[in-house]
Design a protein around this motif. Structure first.
Motif, PDB file in Angstrom:
ATOM      1  N   ALA B 144      44.196  50.157  35.937  1.00  0.00           N
ATOM      2  CA  ALA B 144      42.760  49.979  36.201  1.00  0.00           C
ATOM      3  C   ALA B 144      42.546  49.432  37.603  1.00  0.00           C
ATOM      4  CB  ALA B 144      42.166  49.016  35.186  1.00  0.00           C
ATOM      5  N   PRO B 145      41.586  49.996  38.323  1.00  0.00           N
ATOM      6  CA  PRO B 145      41.266  49.437  39.630  1.00  0.00           C
ATOM      7  C   PRO B 145      40.596  48.075  39.477  1.00  0.00           C
ATOM      8  CG  PRO B 145      39.700  51.158  39.048  1.00  0.00           C
ATOM      9  CD  PRO B 145      40.740  51.140  37.970  1.00  0.00           C
ATOM     10  N   ASP B 146      40.544  47.346  40.575  1.00  0.00           N
ATOM     11  CA  ASP B 146      39.971  45.990  40.514  1.00  0.00           C
ATOM     12  C   ASP B 146      38.538  45.984  39.999  1.00  0.00           C
ATOM     13  OD1 ASP B 146      42.308  45.088  41.406  1.00  0.00           O
ATOM     14  OD2 ASP B 146      41.609  44.473  43.402  1.00  0.00           O
ATOM     15  N   GLU B 147      37.812  47.041  40.268  1.00  0.00           N
ATOM     16  CA  GLU B 147      36.389  47.066  39.892  1.00  0.00           C
ATOM     17  C   GLU B 147      36.191  47.208  38.393  1.00  0.00           C
ATOM     18  OE1 GLU B 147      37.665  49.254  42.099  1.00  0.00           O
ATOM     19  OE2 GLU B 147      37.086  48.117  43.882  1.00  0.00           O
ATOM     20  N   PHE B 148      37.189  47.699  37.692  1.00  0.00           N
ATOM     21  CA  PHE B 148      37.023  47.932  36.256  1.00  0.00           C
ATOM     22  C   PHE B 148      36.860  46.607  35.508  1.00  0.00           C
ATOM     23  CE2 PHE B 148      38.956  47.919  32.043  1.00  0.00           C
ATOM     24  CZ  PHE B 148      38.141  48.850  31.408  1.00  0.00           C
ATOM     25  N   MET B 149      35.994  46.656  34.520  1.00  0.00           N
ATOM     26  CA  MET B 149      35.840  45.462  33.686  1.00  0.00           C
ATOM     27  C   MET B 149      35.582  45.872  32.236  1.00  0.00           C
ATOM     28  SD  MET B 149      33.148  42.412  33.994  1.00  0.00           S
ATOM     29  CE  MET B 149      33.450  40.839  33.244  1.00  0.00           C
ATOM     30  N   LEU B 150      36.127  45.074  31.329  1.00  0.00           N
ATOM     31  CA  LEU B 150      35.942  45.354  29.917  1.00  0.00           C
ATOM     32  C   LEU B 150      35.100  44.232  29.294  1.00  0.00           C
ATOM     33  CD1 LEU B 150      36.801  47.277  27.624  1.00  0.00           C
ATOM     34  CD2 LEU B 150      38.667  45.696  27.162  1.00  0.00           C
ATOM     35  N   ALA B 151      34.097  44.610  28.531  1.00  0.00           N
ATOM     36  CA  ALA B 151      33.302  43.607  27.822  1.00  0.00           C
ATOM     37  C   ALA B 151      33.100  44.073  26.385  1.00  0.00           C
ATOM     38  CB  ALA B 151      31.957  43.405  28.504  1.00  0.00           C
ATOM     39  N   ILE B 152      33.097  43.131  25.473  1.00  0.00           N
ATOM     40  CA  ILE B 152      32.836  43.488  24.076  1.00  0.00           C
ATOM     41  C   ILE B 152      31.745  42.568  23.537  1.00  0.00           C
ATOM     42  CG2 ILE B 152      35.182  44.282  23.647  1.00  0.00           C
ATOM     43  CD1 ILE B 152      35.746  41.651  22.242  1.00  0.00           C
ATOM     44  N   SER B 153      31.087  42.984  22.472  1.00  0.00           N
ATOM     45  CA  SER B 153      30.141  42.071  21.846  1.00  0.00           C
ATOM     46  C   SER B 153      30.590  41.807  20.419  1.00  0.00           C
ATOM     47  CB  SER B 153      28.726  42.645  21.848  1.00  0.00           C
ATOM     48  OG  SER B 153      28.603  43.646  20.868  1.00  0.00           O
TER      49      SER B 153
END
Ligand SMILES: Nc1ncnc2c1ncn2[C@@H]1O[C@H](COP(=O)(O)OP(=O)(O)O)[C@@H](O)[C@H]1O
Ligand SMILES: [Mg+2]
Lengths: 787, 271
Positions: B144-153
């Motif tokens: 994953a590139p640095d810009e990628f982000m994972l969020a969950i609810s």
């Protein structure tokens, strides 16, 4: 029997016209029967002409009454009347008309017209009922009250409506209206009114805020305040004629809080108006009452209706005019307080006393929904709250190991009465400082923060709020403090260990288990009365059938499981995917089938019930009832279930009671064992949880559930207290979880939150603030947990 | 599946500032997490602004947002991608997660507990410092590139034992708590989102507050901000306030007859 012409001319006289129409709205909403357009009064005549003259007289009279309100309503009434007499007695006919008029008052004429178009079963039921009983709506009222106040106020029935600041009392029955819906509104307005008294601090004037007035009154009447009484009772007691003072106060203060209540809730304002309008008819003419009584009545009428019934003359008129002015002045203030009402009360009292001397005062009856004020009950209620507050403080102090003042009870009382205004805007903590307690900074900060929050919301706080603050502050602090475990242990003997299951216990301080530390023995629960289950089912018969129906819906359906290794059908989606994978050179999956699964619910549940001494009485009895309902519900399903209980004394004696094993049927033996359940000793939770875990491990099921029912924190006679007990219990639950068992805890304890969060936070729990809810809740929780 | 149009990731870029009222320091915390490449879990009851917050953050951080609403039939192929057959050819189609990783987007897995456990596992390697996504079928691993982000609810209200977030999953995220906004703020939100006037919004918020008082006293969850807004919208389109509140705020929160009755009485108290 009357002739056609006779009846027709009567109708014409009463109705004044010969035909009635439906407007378009009516056509749309009432369907076709009466929606054919114009109808003639001739249609009403034949039915009526069949009736006895005596009955007709009544019908004409009633029709006349209706016609005054609305002609079309009366016409519909005449149309339906012949049918009505087949259902109703003459008396009931009157009720029927009354119901329709109420409807018109509350909702307008259109629904009232429709009401008279026919007689429904609902109407018949309404007519045959007599008033609304408190018991029938108690739960709704309680929920309503809790929602309004955000607090746990009890709701109880009584002779009159009042509150002692802890419980709201409402009359056992309301029969003001024929319709129960409107009767309920009376209850609702009463409840809202009691809420307003508490919300706007009507019952807790602070003497400290009106020192001058109090001194003056003490001098004038030679009566004094006492610490035996709370603010309101003290204030009223300063007047020689207490009843007069109280009635003036309730009228003046009523004007203040009603204005607030109307601003806060439009709907209540509307309902109050409806009730007040009706009440107007019943109010006496002030001029016809005794002098003093007449003045209070006159003032009340002026404040409520802006006018009085009949003219007031002479001194009376003067006093009422001046009193009204005083109240109006007060209401002009930006934020009038109850102390302002007290001041005005004193002035009006003086006015009455001087201008209308030596006239007797028999008392005055206010509008019913305003209820009554009972200063001595308020004192009792506040004293009780303060006492609880003292106990809370005491236990916080105890846990904090702070030097405890010898008599905290009377100190609190003292601080409340003598310190001017301990809880006012400025320095809420004054009160605590005056107690001379050396409270650690963290507690102070915690309390301050809470108090500020409340001050921000309401501008001021009262005793019950301070109590809440102390409560939550104390809990938070306690949760953070390492409990000092008393180093008290007992030794195990050979005898203890014979036939016992030995379980480890977690020692959080060492960070390790104490091996084979507790001796647990299984016992079969002794049998109790064989009538218990029967009685329970009778008591909750409505609930039982509801729960059964709900559980029937849980019965497993056939379910299609996709992407299986084996199965009855080919899973096309999976197949396409595998095909694509294969073509692309990737390894295709072998899971290509759909399996039809009928035993989706492969569940085994064990209920583990706390039988410690603290559950004696009401709690255990309700737990037992809840278990009965639970069994009835589970019998509908194929879920395997077992019931166990636990209690004991130290690690030597962990008793584990068998009420129903997984392989035992729910039969008379089990029923009697449920009846036999009783409260025993202490709550060492770790060993029984470990033992149930072992039993569940040996029970084949896809989903294994452990539901713990307890009423407080783990606590044993020895060192199993505080953090040690909590940590061991937590560990035992985590062990269960690791073995694929899902623990869930139901706790009946309003103060449980902090440690409960610690013990079960990772696991799942619910706190019931009232054990009475358990029979309803337990099956509901189970249902939700397994769907 | 293949009938649906596949949006290009750029189309998920939010160009207009979404309306969001910060309640606490959640914006700063999220930004810090983003800078440190930490995955985030938004914890809180439904309808309190989590989804809206994600849209706002994506806009603020200028990243595309890919949202996946999880459900119990969601498979790992649905997330990662699969081969499809088209006219005798096989074509690989990236799933939303893969697309998000490749594009350096923010991927938001809404209501993660609803997903099957074996599905949840595919996100694990993305959540530790490796930040990789293995695509087994292709024998590939994407970093994953640095810009990628994972969020969950995640909604922690007590739920079925059949569904719960595994600990091993949960402990991979930093968590931001969401609750209903305080009174004044909620009033503002209700006005803004539904278009009702101040008085009506205030009444709705008061009602919401009173209903929430019943949480733990018989209600599992109070009326959410979303429900207040729905009620506001109904009122705005001409439905009588009490009726609107009943439809939007009473019926959705409980089936208990007494509870419902009491809530209806609250409605006619407030309106
Ligand atoms: N802080 C907030 N600022 C702006 N709108 C909000 C906020 N909180 C809630 N809302 C409104 O509430 C609605 C429901 O929130 P949503 O983000 O969908 O909830 P969740 O994802 O938590 O279930 C949103 O559509 C938005 O209108
Ligand atoms: Mg959402």
């Amino acid at each position: 029997m009357p002739t056609f012409e006779e009846v027709r001319s009567q109708l014409l006289r009463i109705l004044g016209q010969t035909s009635f129409g439906e407007d378009v709205m009516d056509v749309r909403f009432t369907g076709f029967h009466y929606a054919r357009g114009l109808r003639s009064i001739d249609e009403a005549v034949p039915g009526l002409a069949e009736l006895q003259n005596s009955v007709l007289e009544v019908i004409y009279a009633l029709g006349e009454k209706l016609a005054k309100r609305d002609k079309e309503m009366a016409f519909n009434f005449f149309m339906t009347a012949p049918d009505a007499v087949t259902h109703f007695s003459v008396e009931d006919l009157e009720k029927w008309v009354e119901l329709g008029l109420e409807l018109a008052d509350a909702y307008g004429v259109v629904p009232a017209r429709n009401f008279f178009k026919g007689i429904t079963r609902e109407t018949i039921e309404k007519i045959h009922s007599h008033g609304l009983e408190f018991q029938d709506v108690a739960r709704v009222l309680e929920i309503y009250m809790n929602a309004l106040s955000g607090d746990k106020l009890g709701v109880q029935e009584a002779h009159e409506s009042y509150t002692d600041t802890r419980t709201v009392f409402l009359p056992s029955k309301v029969e003001e209206f024929e319709s129960d819906e409107l009767n309920f509104r009376v209850y609702k307005v009463m409840a809202a009114y009691r809420y307003a008294q508490l919300r706007y601090r009507s019952l807790e004037p602070r003497l400290g805020r009106m020192e001058e007035l109090i001194n003056e009154l003490q001098q004038r009447y030679g009566r004094s305040v006492s610490s035996e009484r709370e603010g309101l009772e003290n204030f009223i007691h300063l007047f020689p004629e207490e009843q007069l003072a109280l009635d003036i106060f309730s009228v003046v203060e009523g004007a203040r809080i009603e204005r607030n209540l109307r601003r806060e809730f439009r709907g209540i304002a509307r309902d109050m108006d409806m009730l007040l309008e009706r009440e107007w008819e019943r109010r006496p003419e002030p001029e016809r009452l005794g002098e003093r009584e007449g003045v209070i009545e006159g003032l009340m009428q002026l404040l409520t209706y802006g006018r009085t019934k009949g003219e007031l003359t002479g001194e009376r008129a003067e006093v009422v005019r001046r009193a009204h002015e005083l109240v109006q002045e007060m209401l002009q203030k930006e934020r009038p307080t109850v102390e302002d009402s007290c001041r005005v009360t004193a002035e009006i009292y003086r006015l009455v006393e001087e201008r209308l001397p030596a006239s007797p005062y028999p008392g005055f009856r206010n509008v019913p929904f305003r209820g009554v004020i009972k200063p001595e009950q308020v004192t009792a209620g506040l004293k009780k709250t303060k006492k609880e507050m003292a106990q809370k403080l005491e236990s916080i102090l105890e846990e904090l190991d702070i030097e405890k003042p010898p008599d905290i009870d009377s100190m609190i009382q003292h601080a409340f009465n003598e310190v001017p205004d301990p809880l006012a805007y400025g320095a809420p903590l004054d009160f605590l400082f005056r107690l001379g307690l050396d409270i650690p900074d963290e507690v102070q900060e915690e309390i301050l923060r809470e108090i500020e929050k409340l001050l921000g919301e309401l501008g001021e706080i009262d005793a019950s709020m301070l109590m809440k603050v102390l409560d939550s502050a104390g809990r938070k602090i306690r949760a953070n403090i390492q409990a000092r475990v008393t180093e008290f242990q007992v030794e195990l003997t050979e005898e203890d260990m014979r036939d016992a299951y030995m379980y480890d216990e977690w020692d959080y301080k060492v960070g390790n288990y104490r091996a084979a530390w507790c001796a647990l023995k299984e016992r079969v629960m002794p049998k109790g009365s064989d009538r218990f289950v029967e009685k329970t089912l009778e008591k909750h018969s409505g609930l039982v059938s509801l729960i059964r129906r709900q559980f029937e819906m849980l019965r497993p359906d056939y379910r299609r499981l996709f992407k299986q290794m084996y199965g009855e059908e080919i899973d096309l989606d999976a197949f396409v995917e595998a095909f694509a994978d294969m073509k692309a050179g990737a390894t295709p999956s072998e899971k290509l089938y759909i399996k039809i699964d009928k035993k989706d619910r492969d569940i085994a549940v064990a209920f583990l019930v706390d039988l410690s001494g603290s559950t004696t009485g009401w709690v255990i009895e309700t737990e037992k009832e809840a278990l009965v309902l639970m069994c009835e519900a589970l019998e509908v399903l194929d879920d395997k279930y077992a019931i166990f209980g636990f209690s004991g004394k130290t690690r030597k004696q962990c008793d584990f009671y068998i009420i129903k094993r997984f392989d035992e049927p729910y039969d008379d033996t089990v029923k009697q064992r449920i009846a036999g359940m009783d409260a025993f000793d202490y709550t060492r939770m770790g060993p029984p949880i470990r033992h149930v875990t072992r039993i569940l491990e040996e029970t084949p099921a896809k989903i294994k559930l452990l539901i713990v029912l307890s009423d407080g924190k783990p606590e044993d006679f020895d060192e199993y207290k505080g953090d040690h007990g909590i940590e061991d219990t937590k560990k035992a639950l985590i062990e269960a979880k690791r073995k694929q068992i899902r623990p869930f805890c139901i706790t009946i304890d309003t103060e449980a939150r902090d440690y409960i969060q610690r013990m079960f936070g990772e696991i799942g729990y619910i706190i019931l603030d009232d054990v009475a809810k358990l029979p309803r809740k337990l099956p509901e929780i189970y249902r939700r947990l397994t769907t | 599946m293949d009938g649906s149009k596949t949006l290009r990731v750029e189309e998920y870029v939010i160009t207009e500032e979404p309306y969001y009222e910060p309640v606490g320091n959640e914006v700063e915390v999220f930004e810090a997490a983003y800078r440190n490449k930490l995955p985030v879990m938004l914890k809180g009851p439904t309808g309190c602004g989590k989804t809206r917050f994600m849209q706002y953050m994506a806009w603020k951080l200028k990243r595309p947002l890919i949202t996946v609403s999880c459900h119990d039939d969601l498979t790992s192929s649905d997330l990662v991608g699969r081969y499809l057959v088209k006219g005798g050819e096989t074509v690989w189609v990236d799933g939303p997660l893969t697309r998000a990783v490749k594009a350096g987007a923010i991927c938001y897995l809404d209501e993660i507990v609803e997903a099957r456990k074996d599905t949840t596992v595919v996100i694990h390697p993305l959540t530790d410092d490796r930040r990789i996504l293995p695509i087994e079928k292709r024998g590939e691993i994407i970093k994953a590139p640095d810009e990628f982000m994972l969020a969950i609810s995640y909604n922690p209200g007590y739920q079925s034992v059949l569904k719960d977030l595994k600990h091993s999953t949960r402990q991979r995220f930093i968590s931001i708590d969401f609750t209903y906004p305080p009174k004044e703020l909620e009033k503002k939100i209700v006005m803004q989102e539904s278009g009702v006037d101040g008085d009506t919004a205030e009444a709705l918020v008061t009602l919401g507050e009173k209903i929430r008082n019943l949480k733990d006293k018989g209600l599992e969850e109070g009326a959410s901000t979303r429900l207040l807004i729905y009620a506001g919208m109904l009122i705005n389109s001409g439905i009588e306030p009490a009726k609107a509140a009943e439809i939007a705020m009473a019926n959705p929160v409980t089936d208990d007859a007494d509870m419902l009755r009491a809530i209806r009485e609250l409605i006619t108290t407030v309106f």
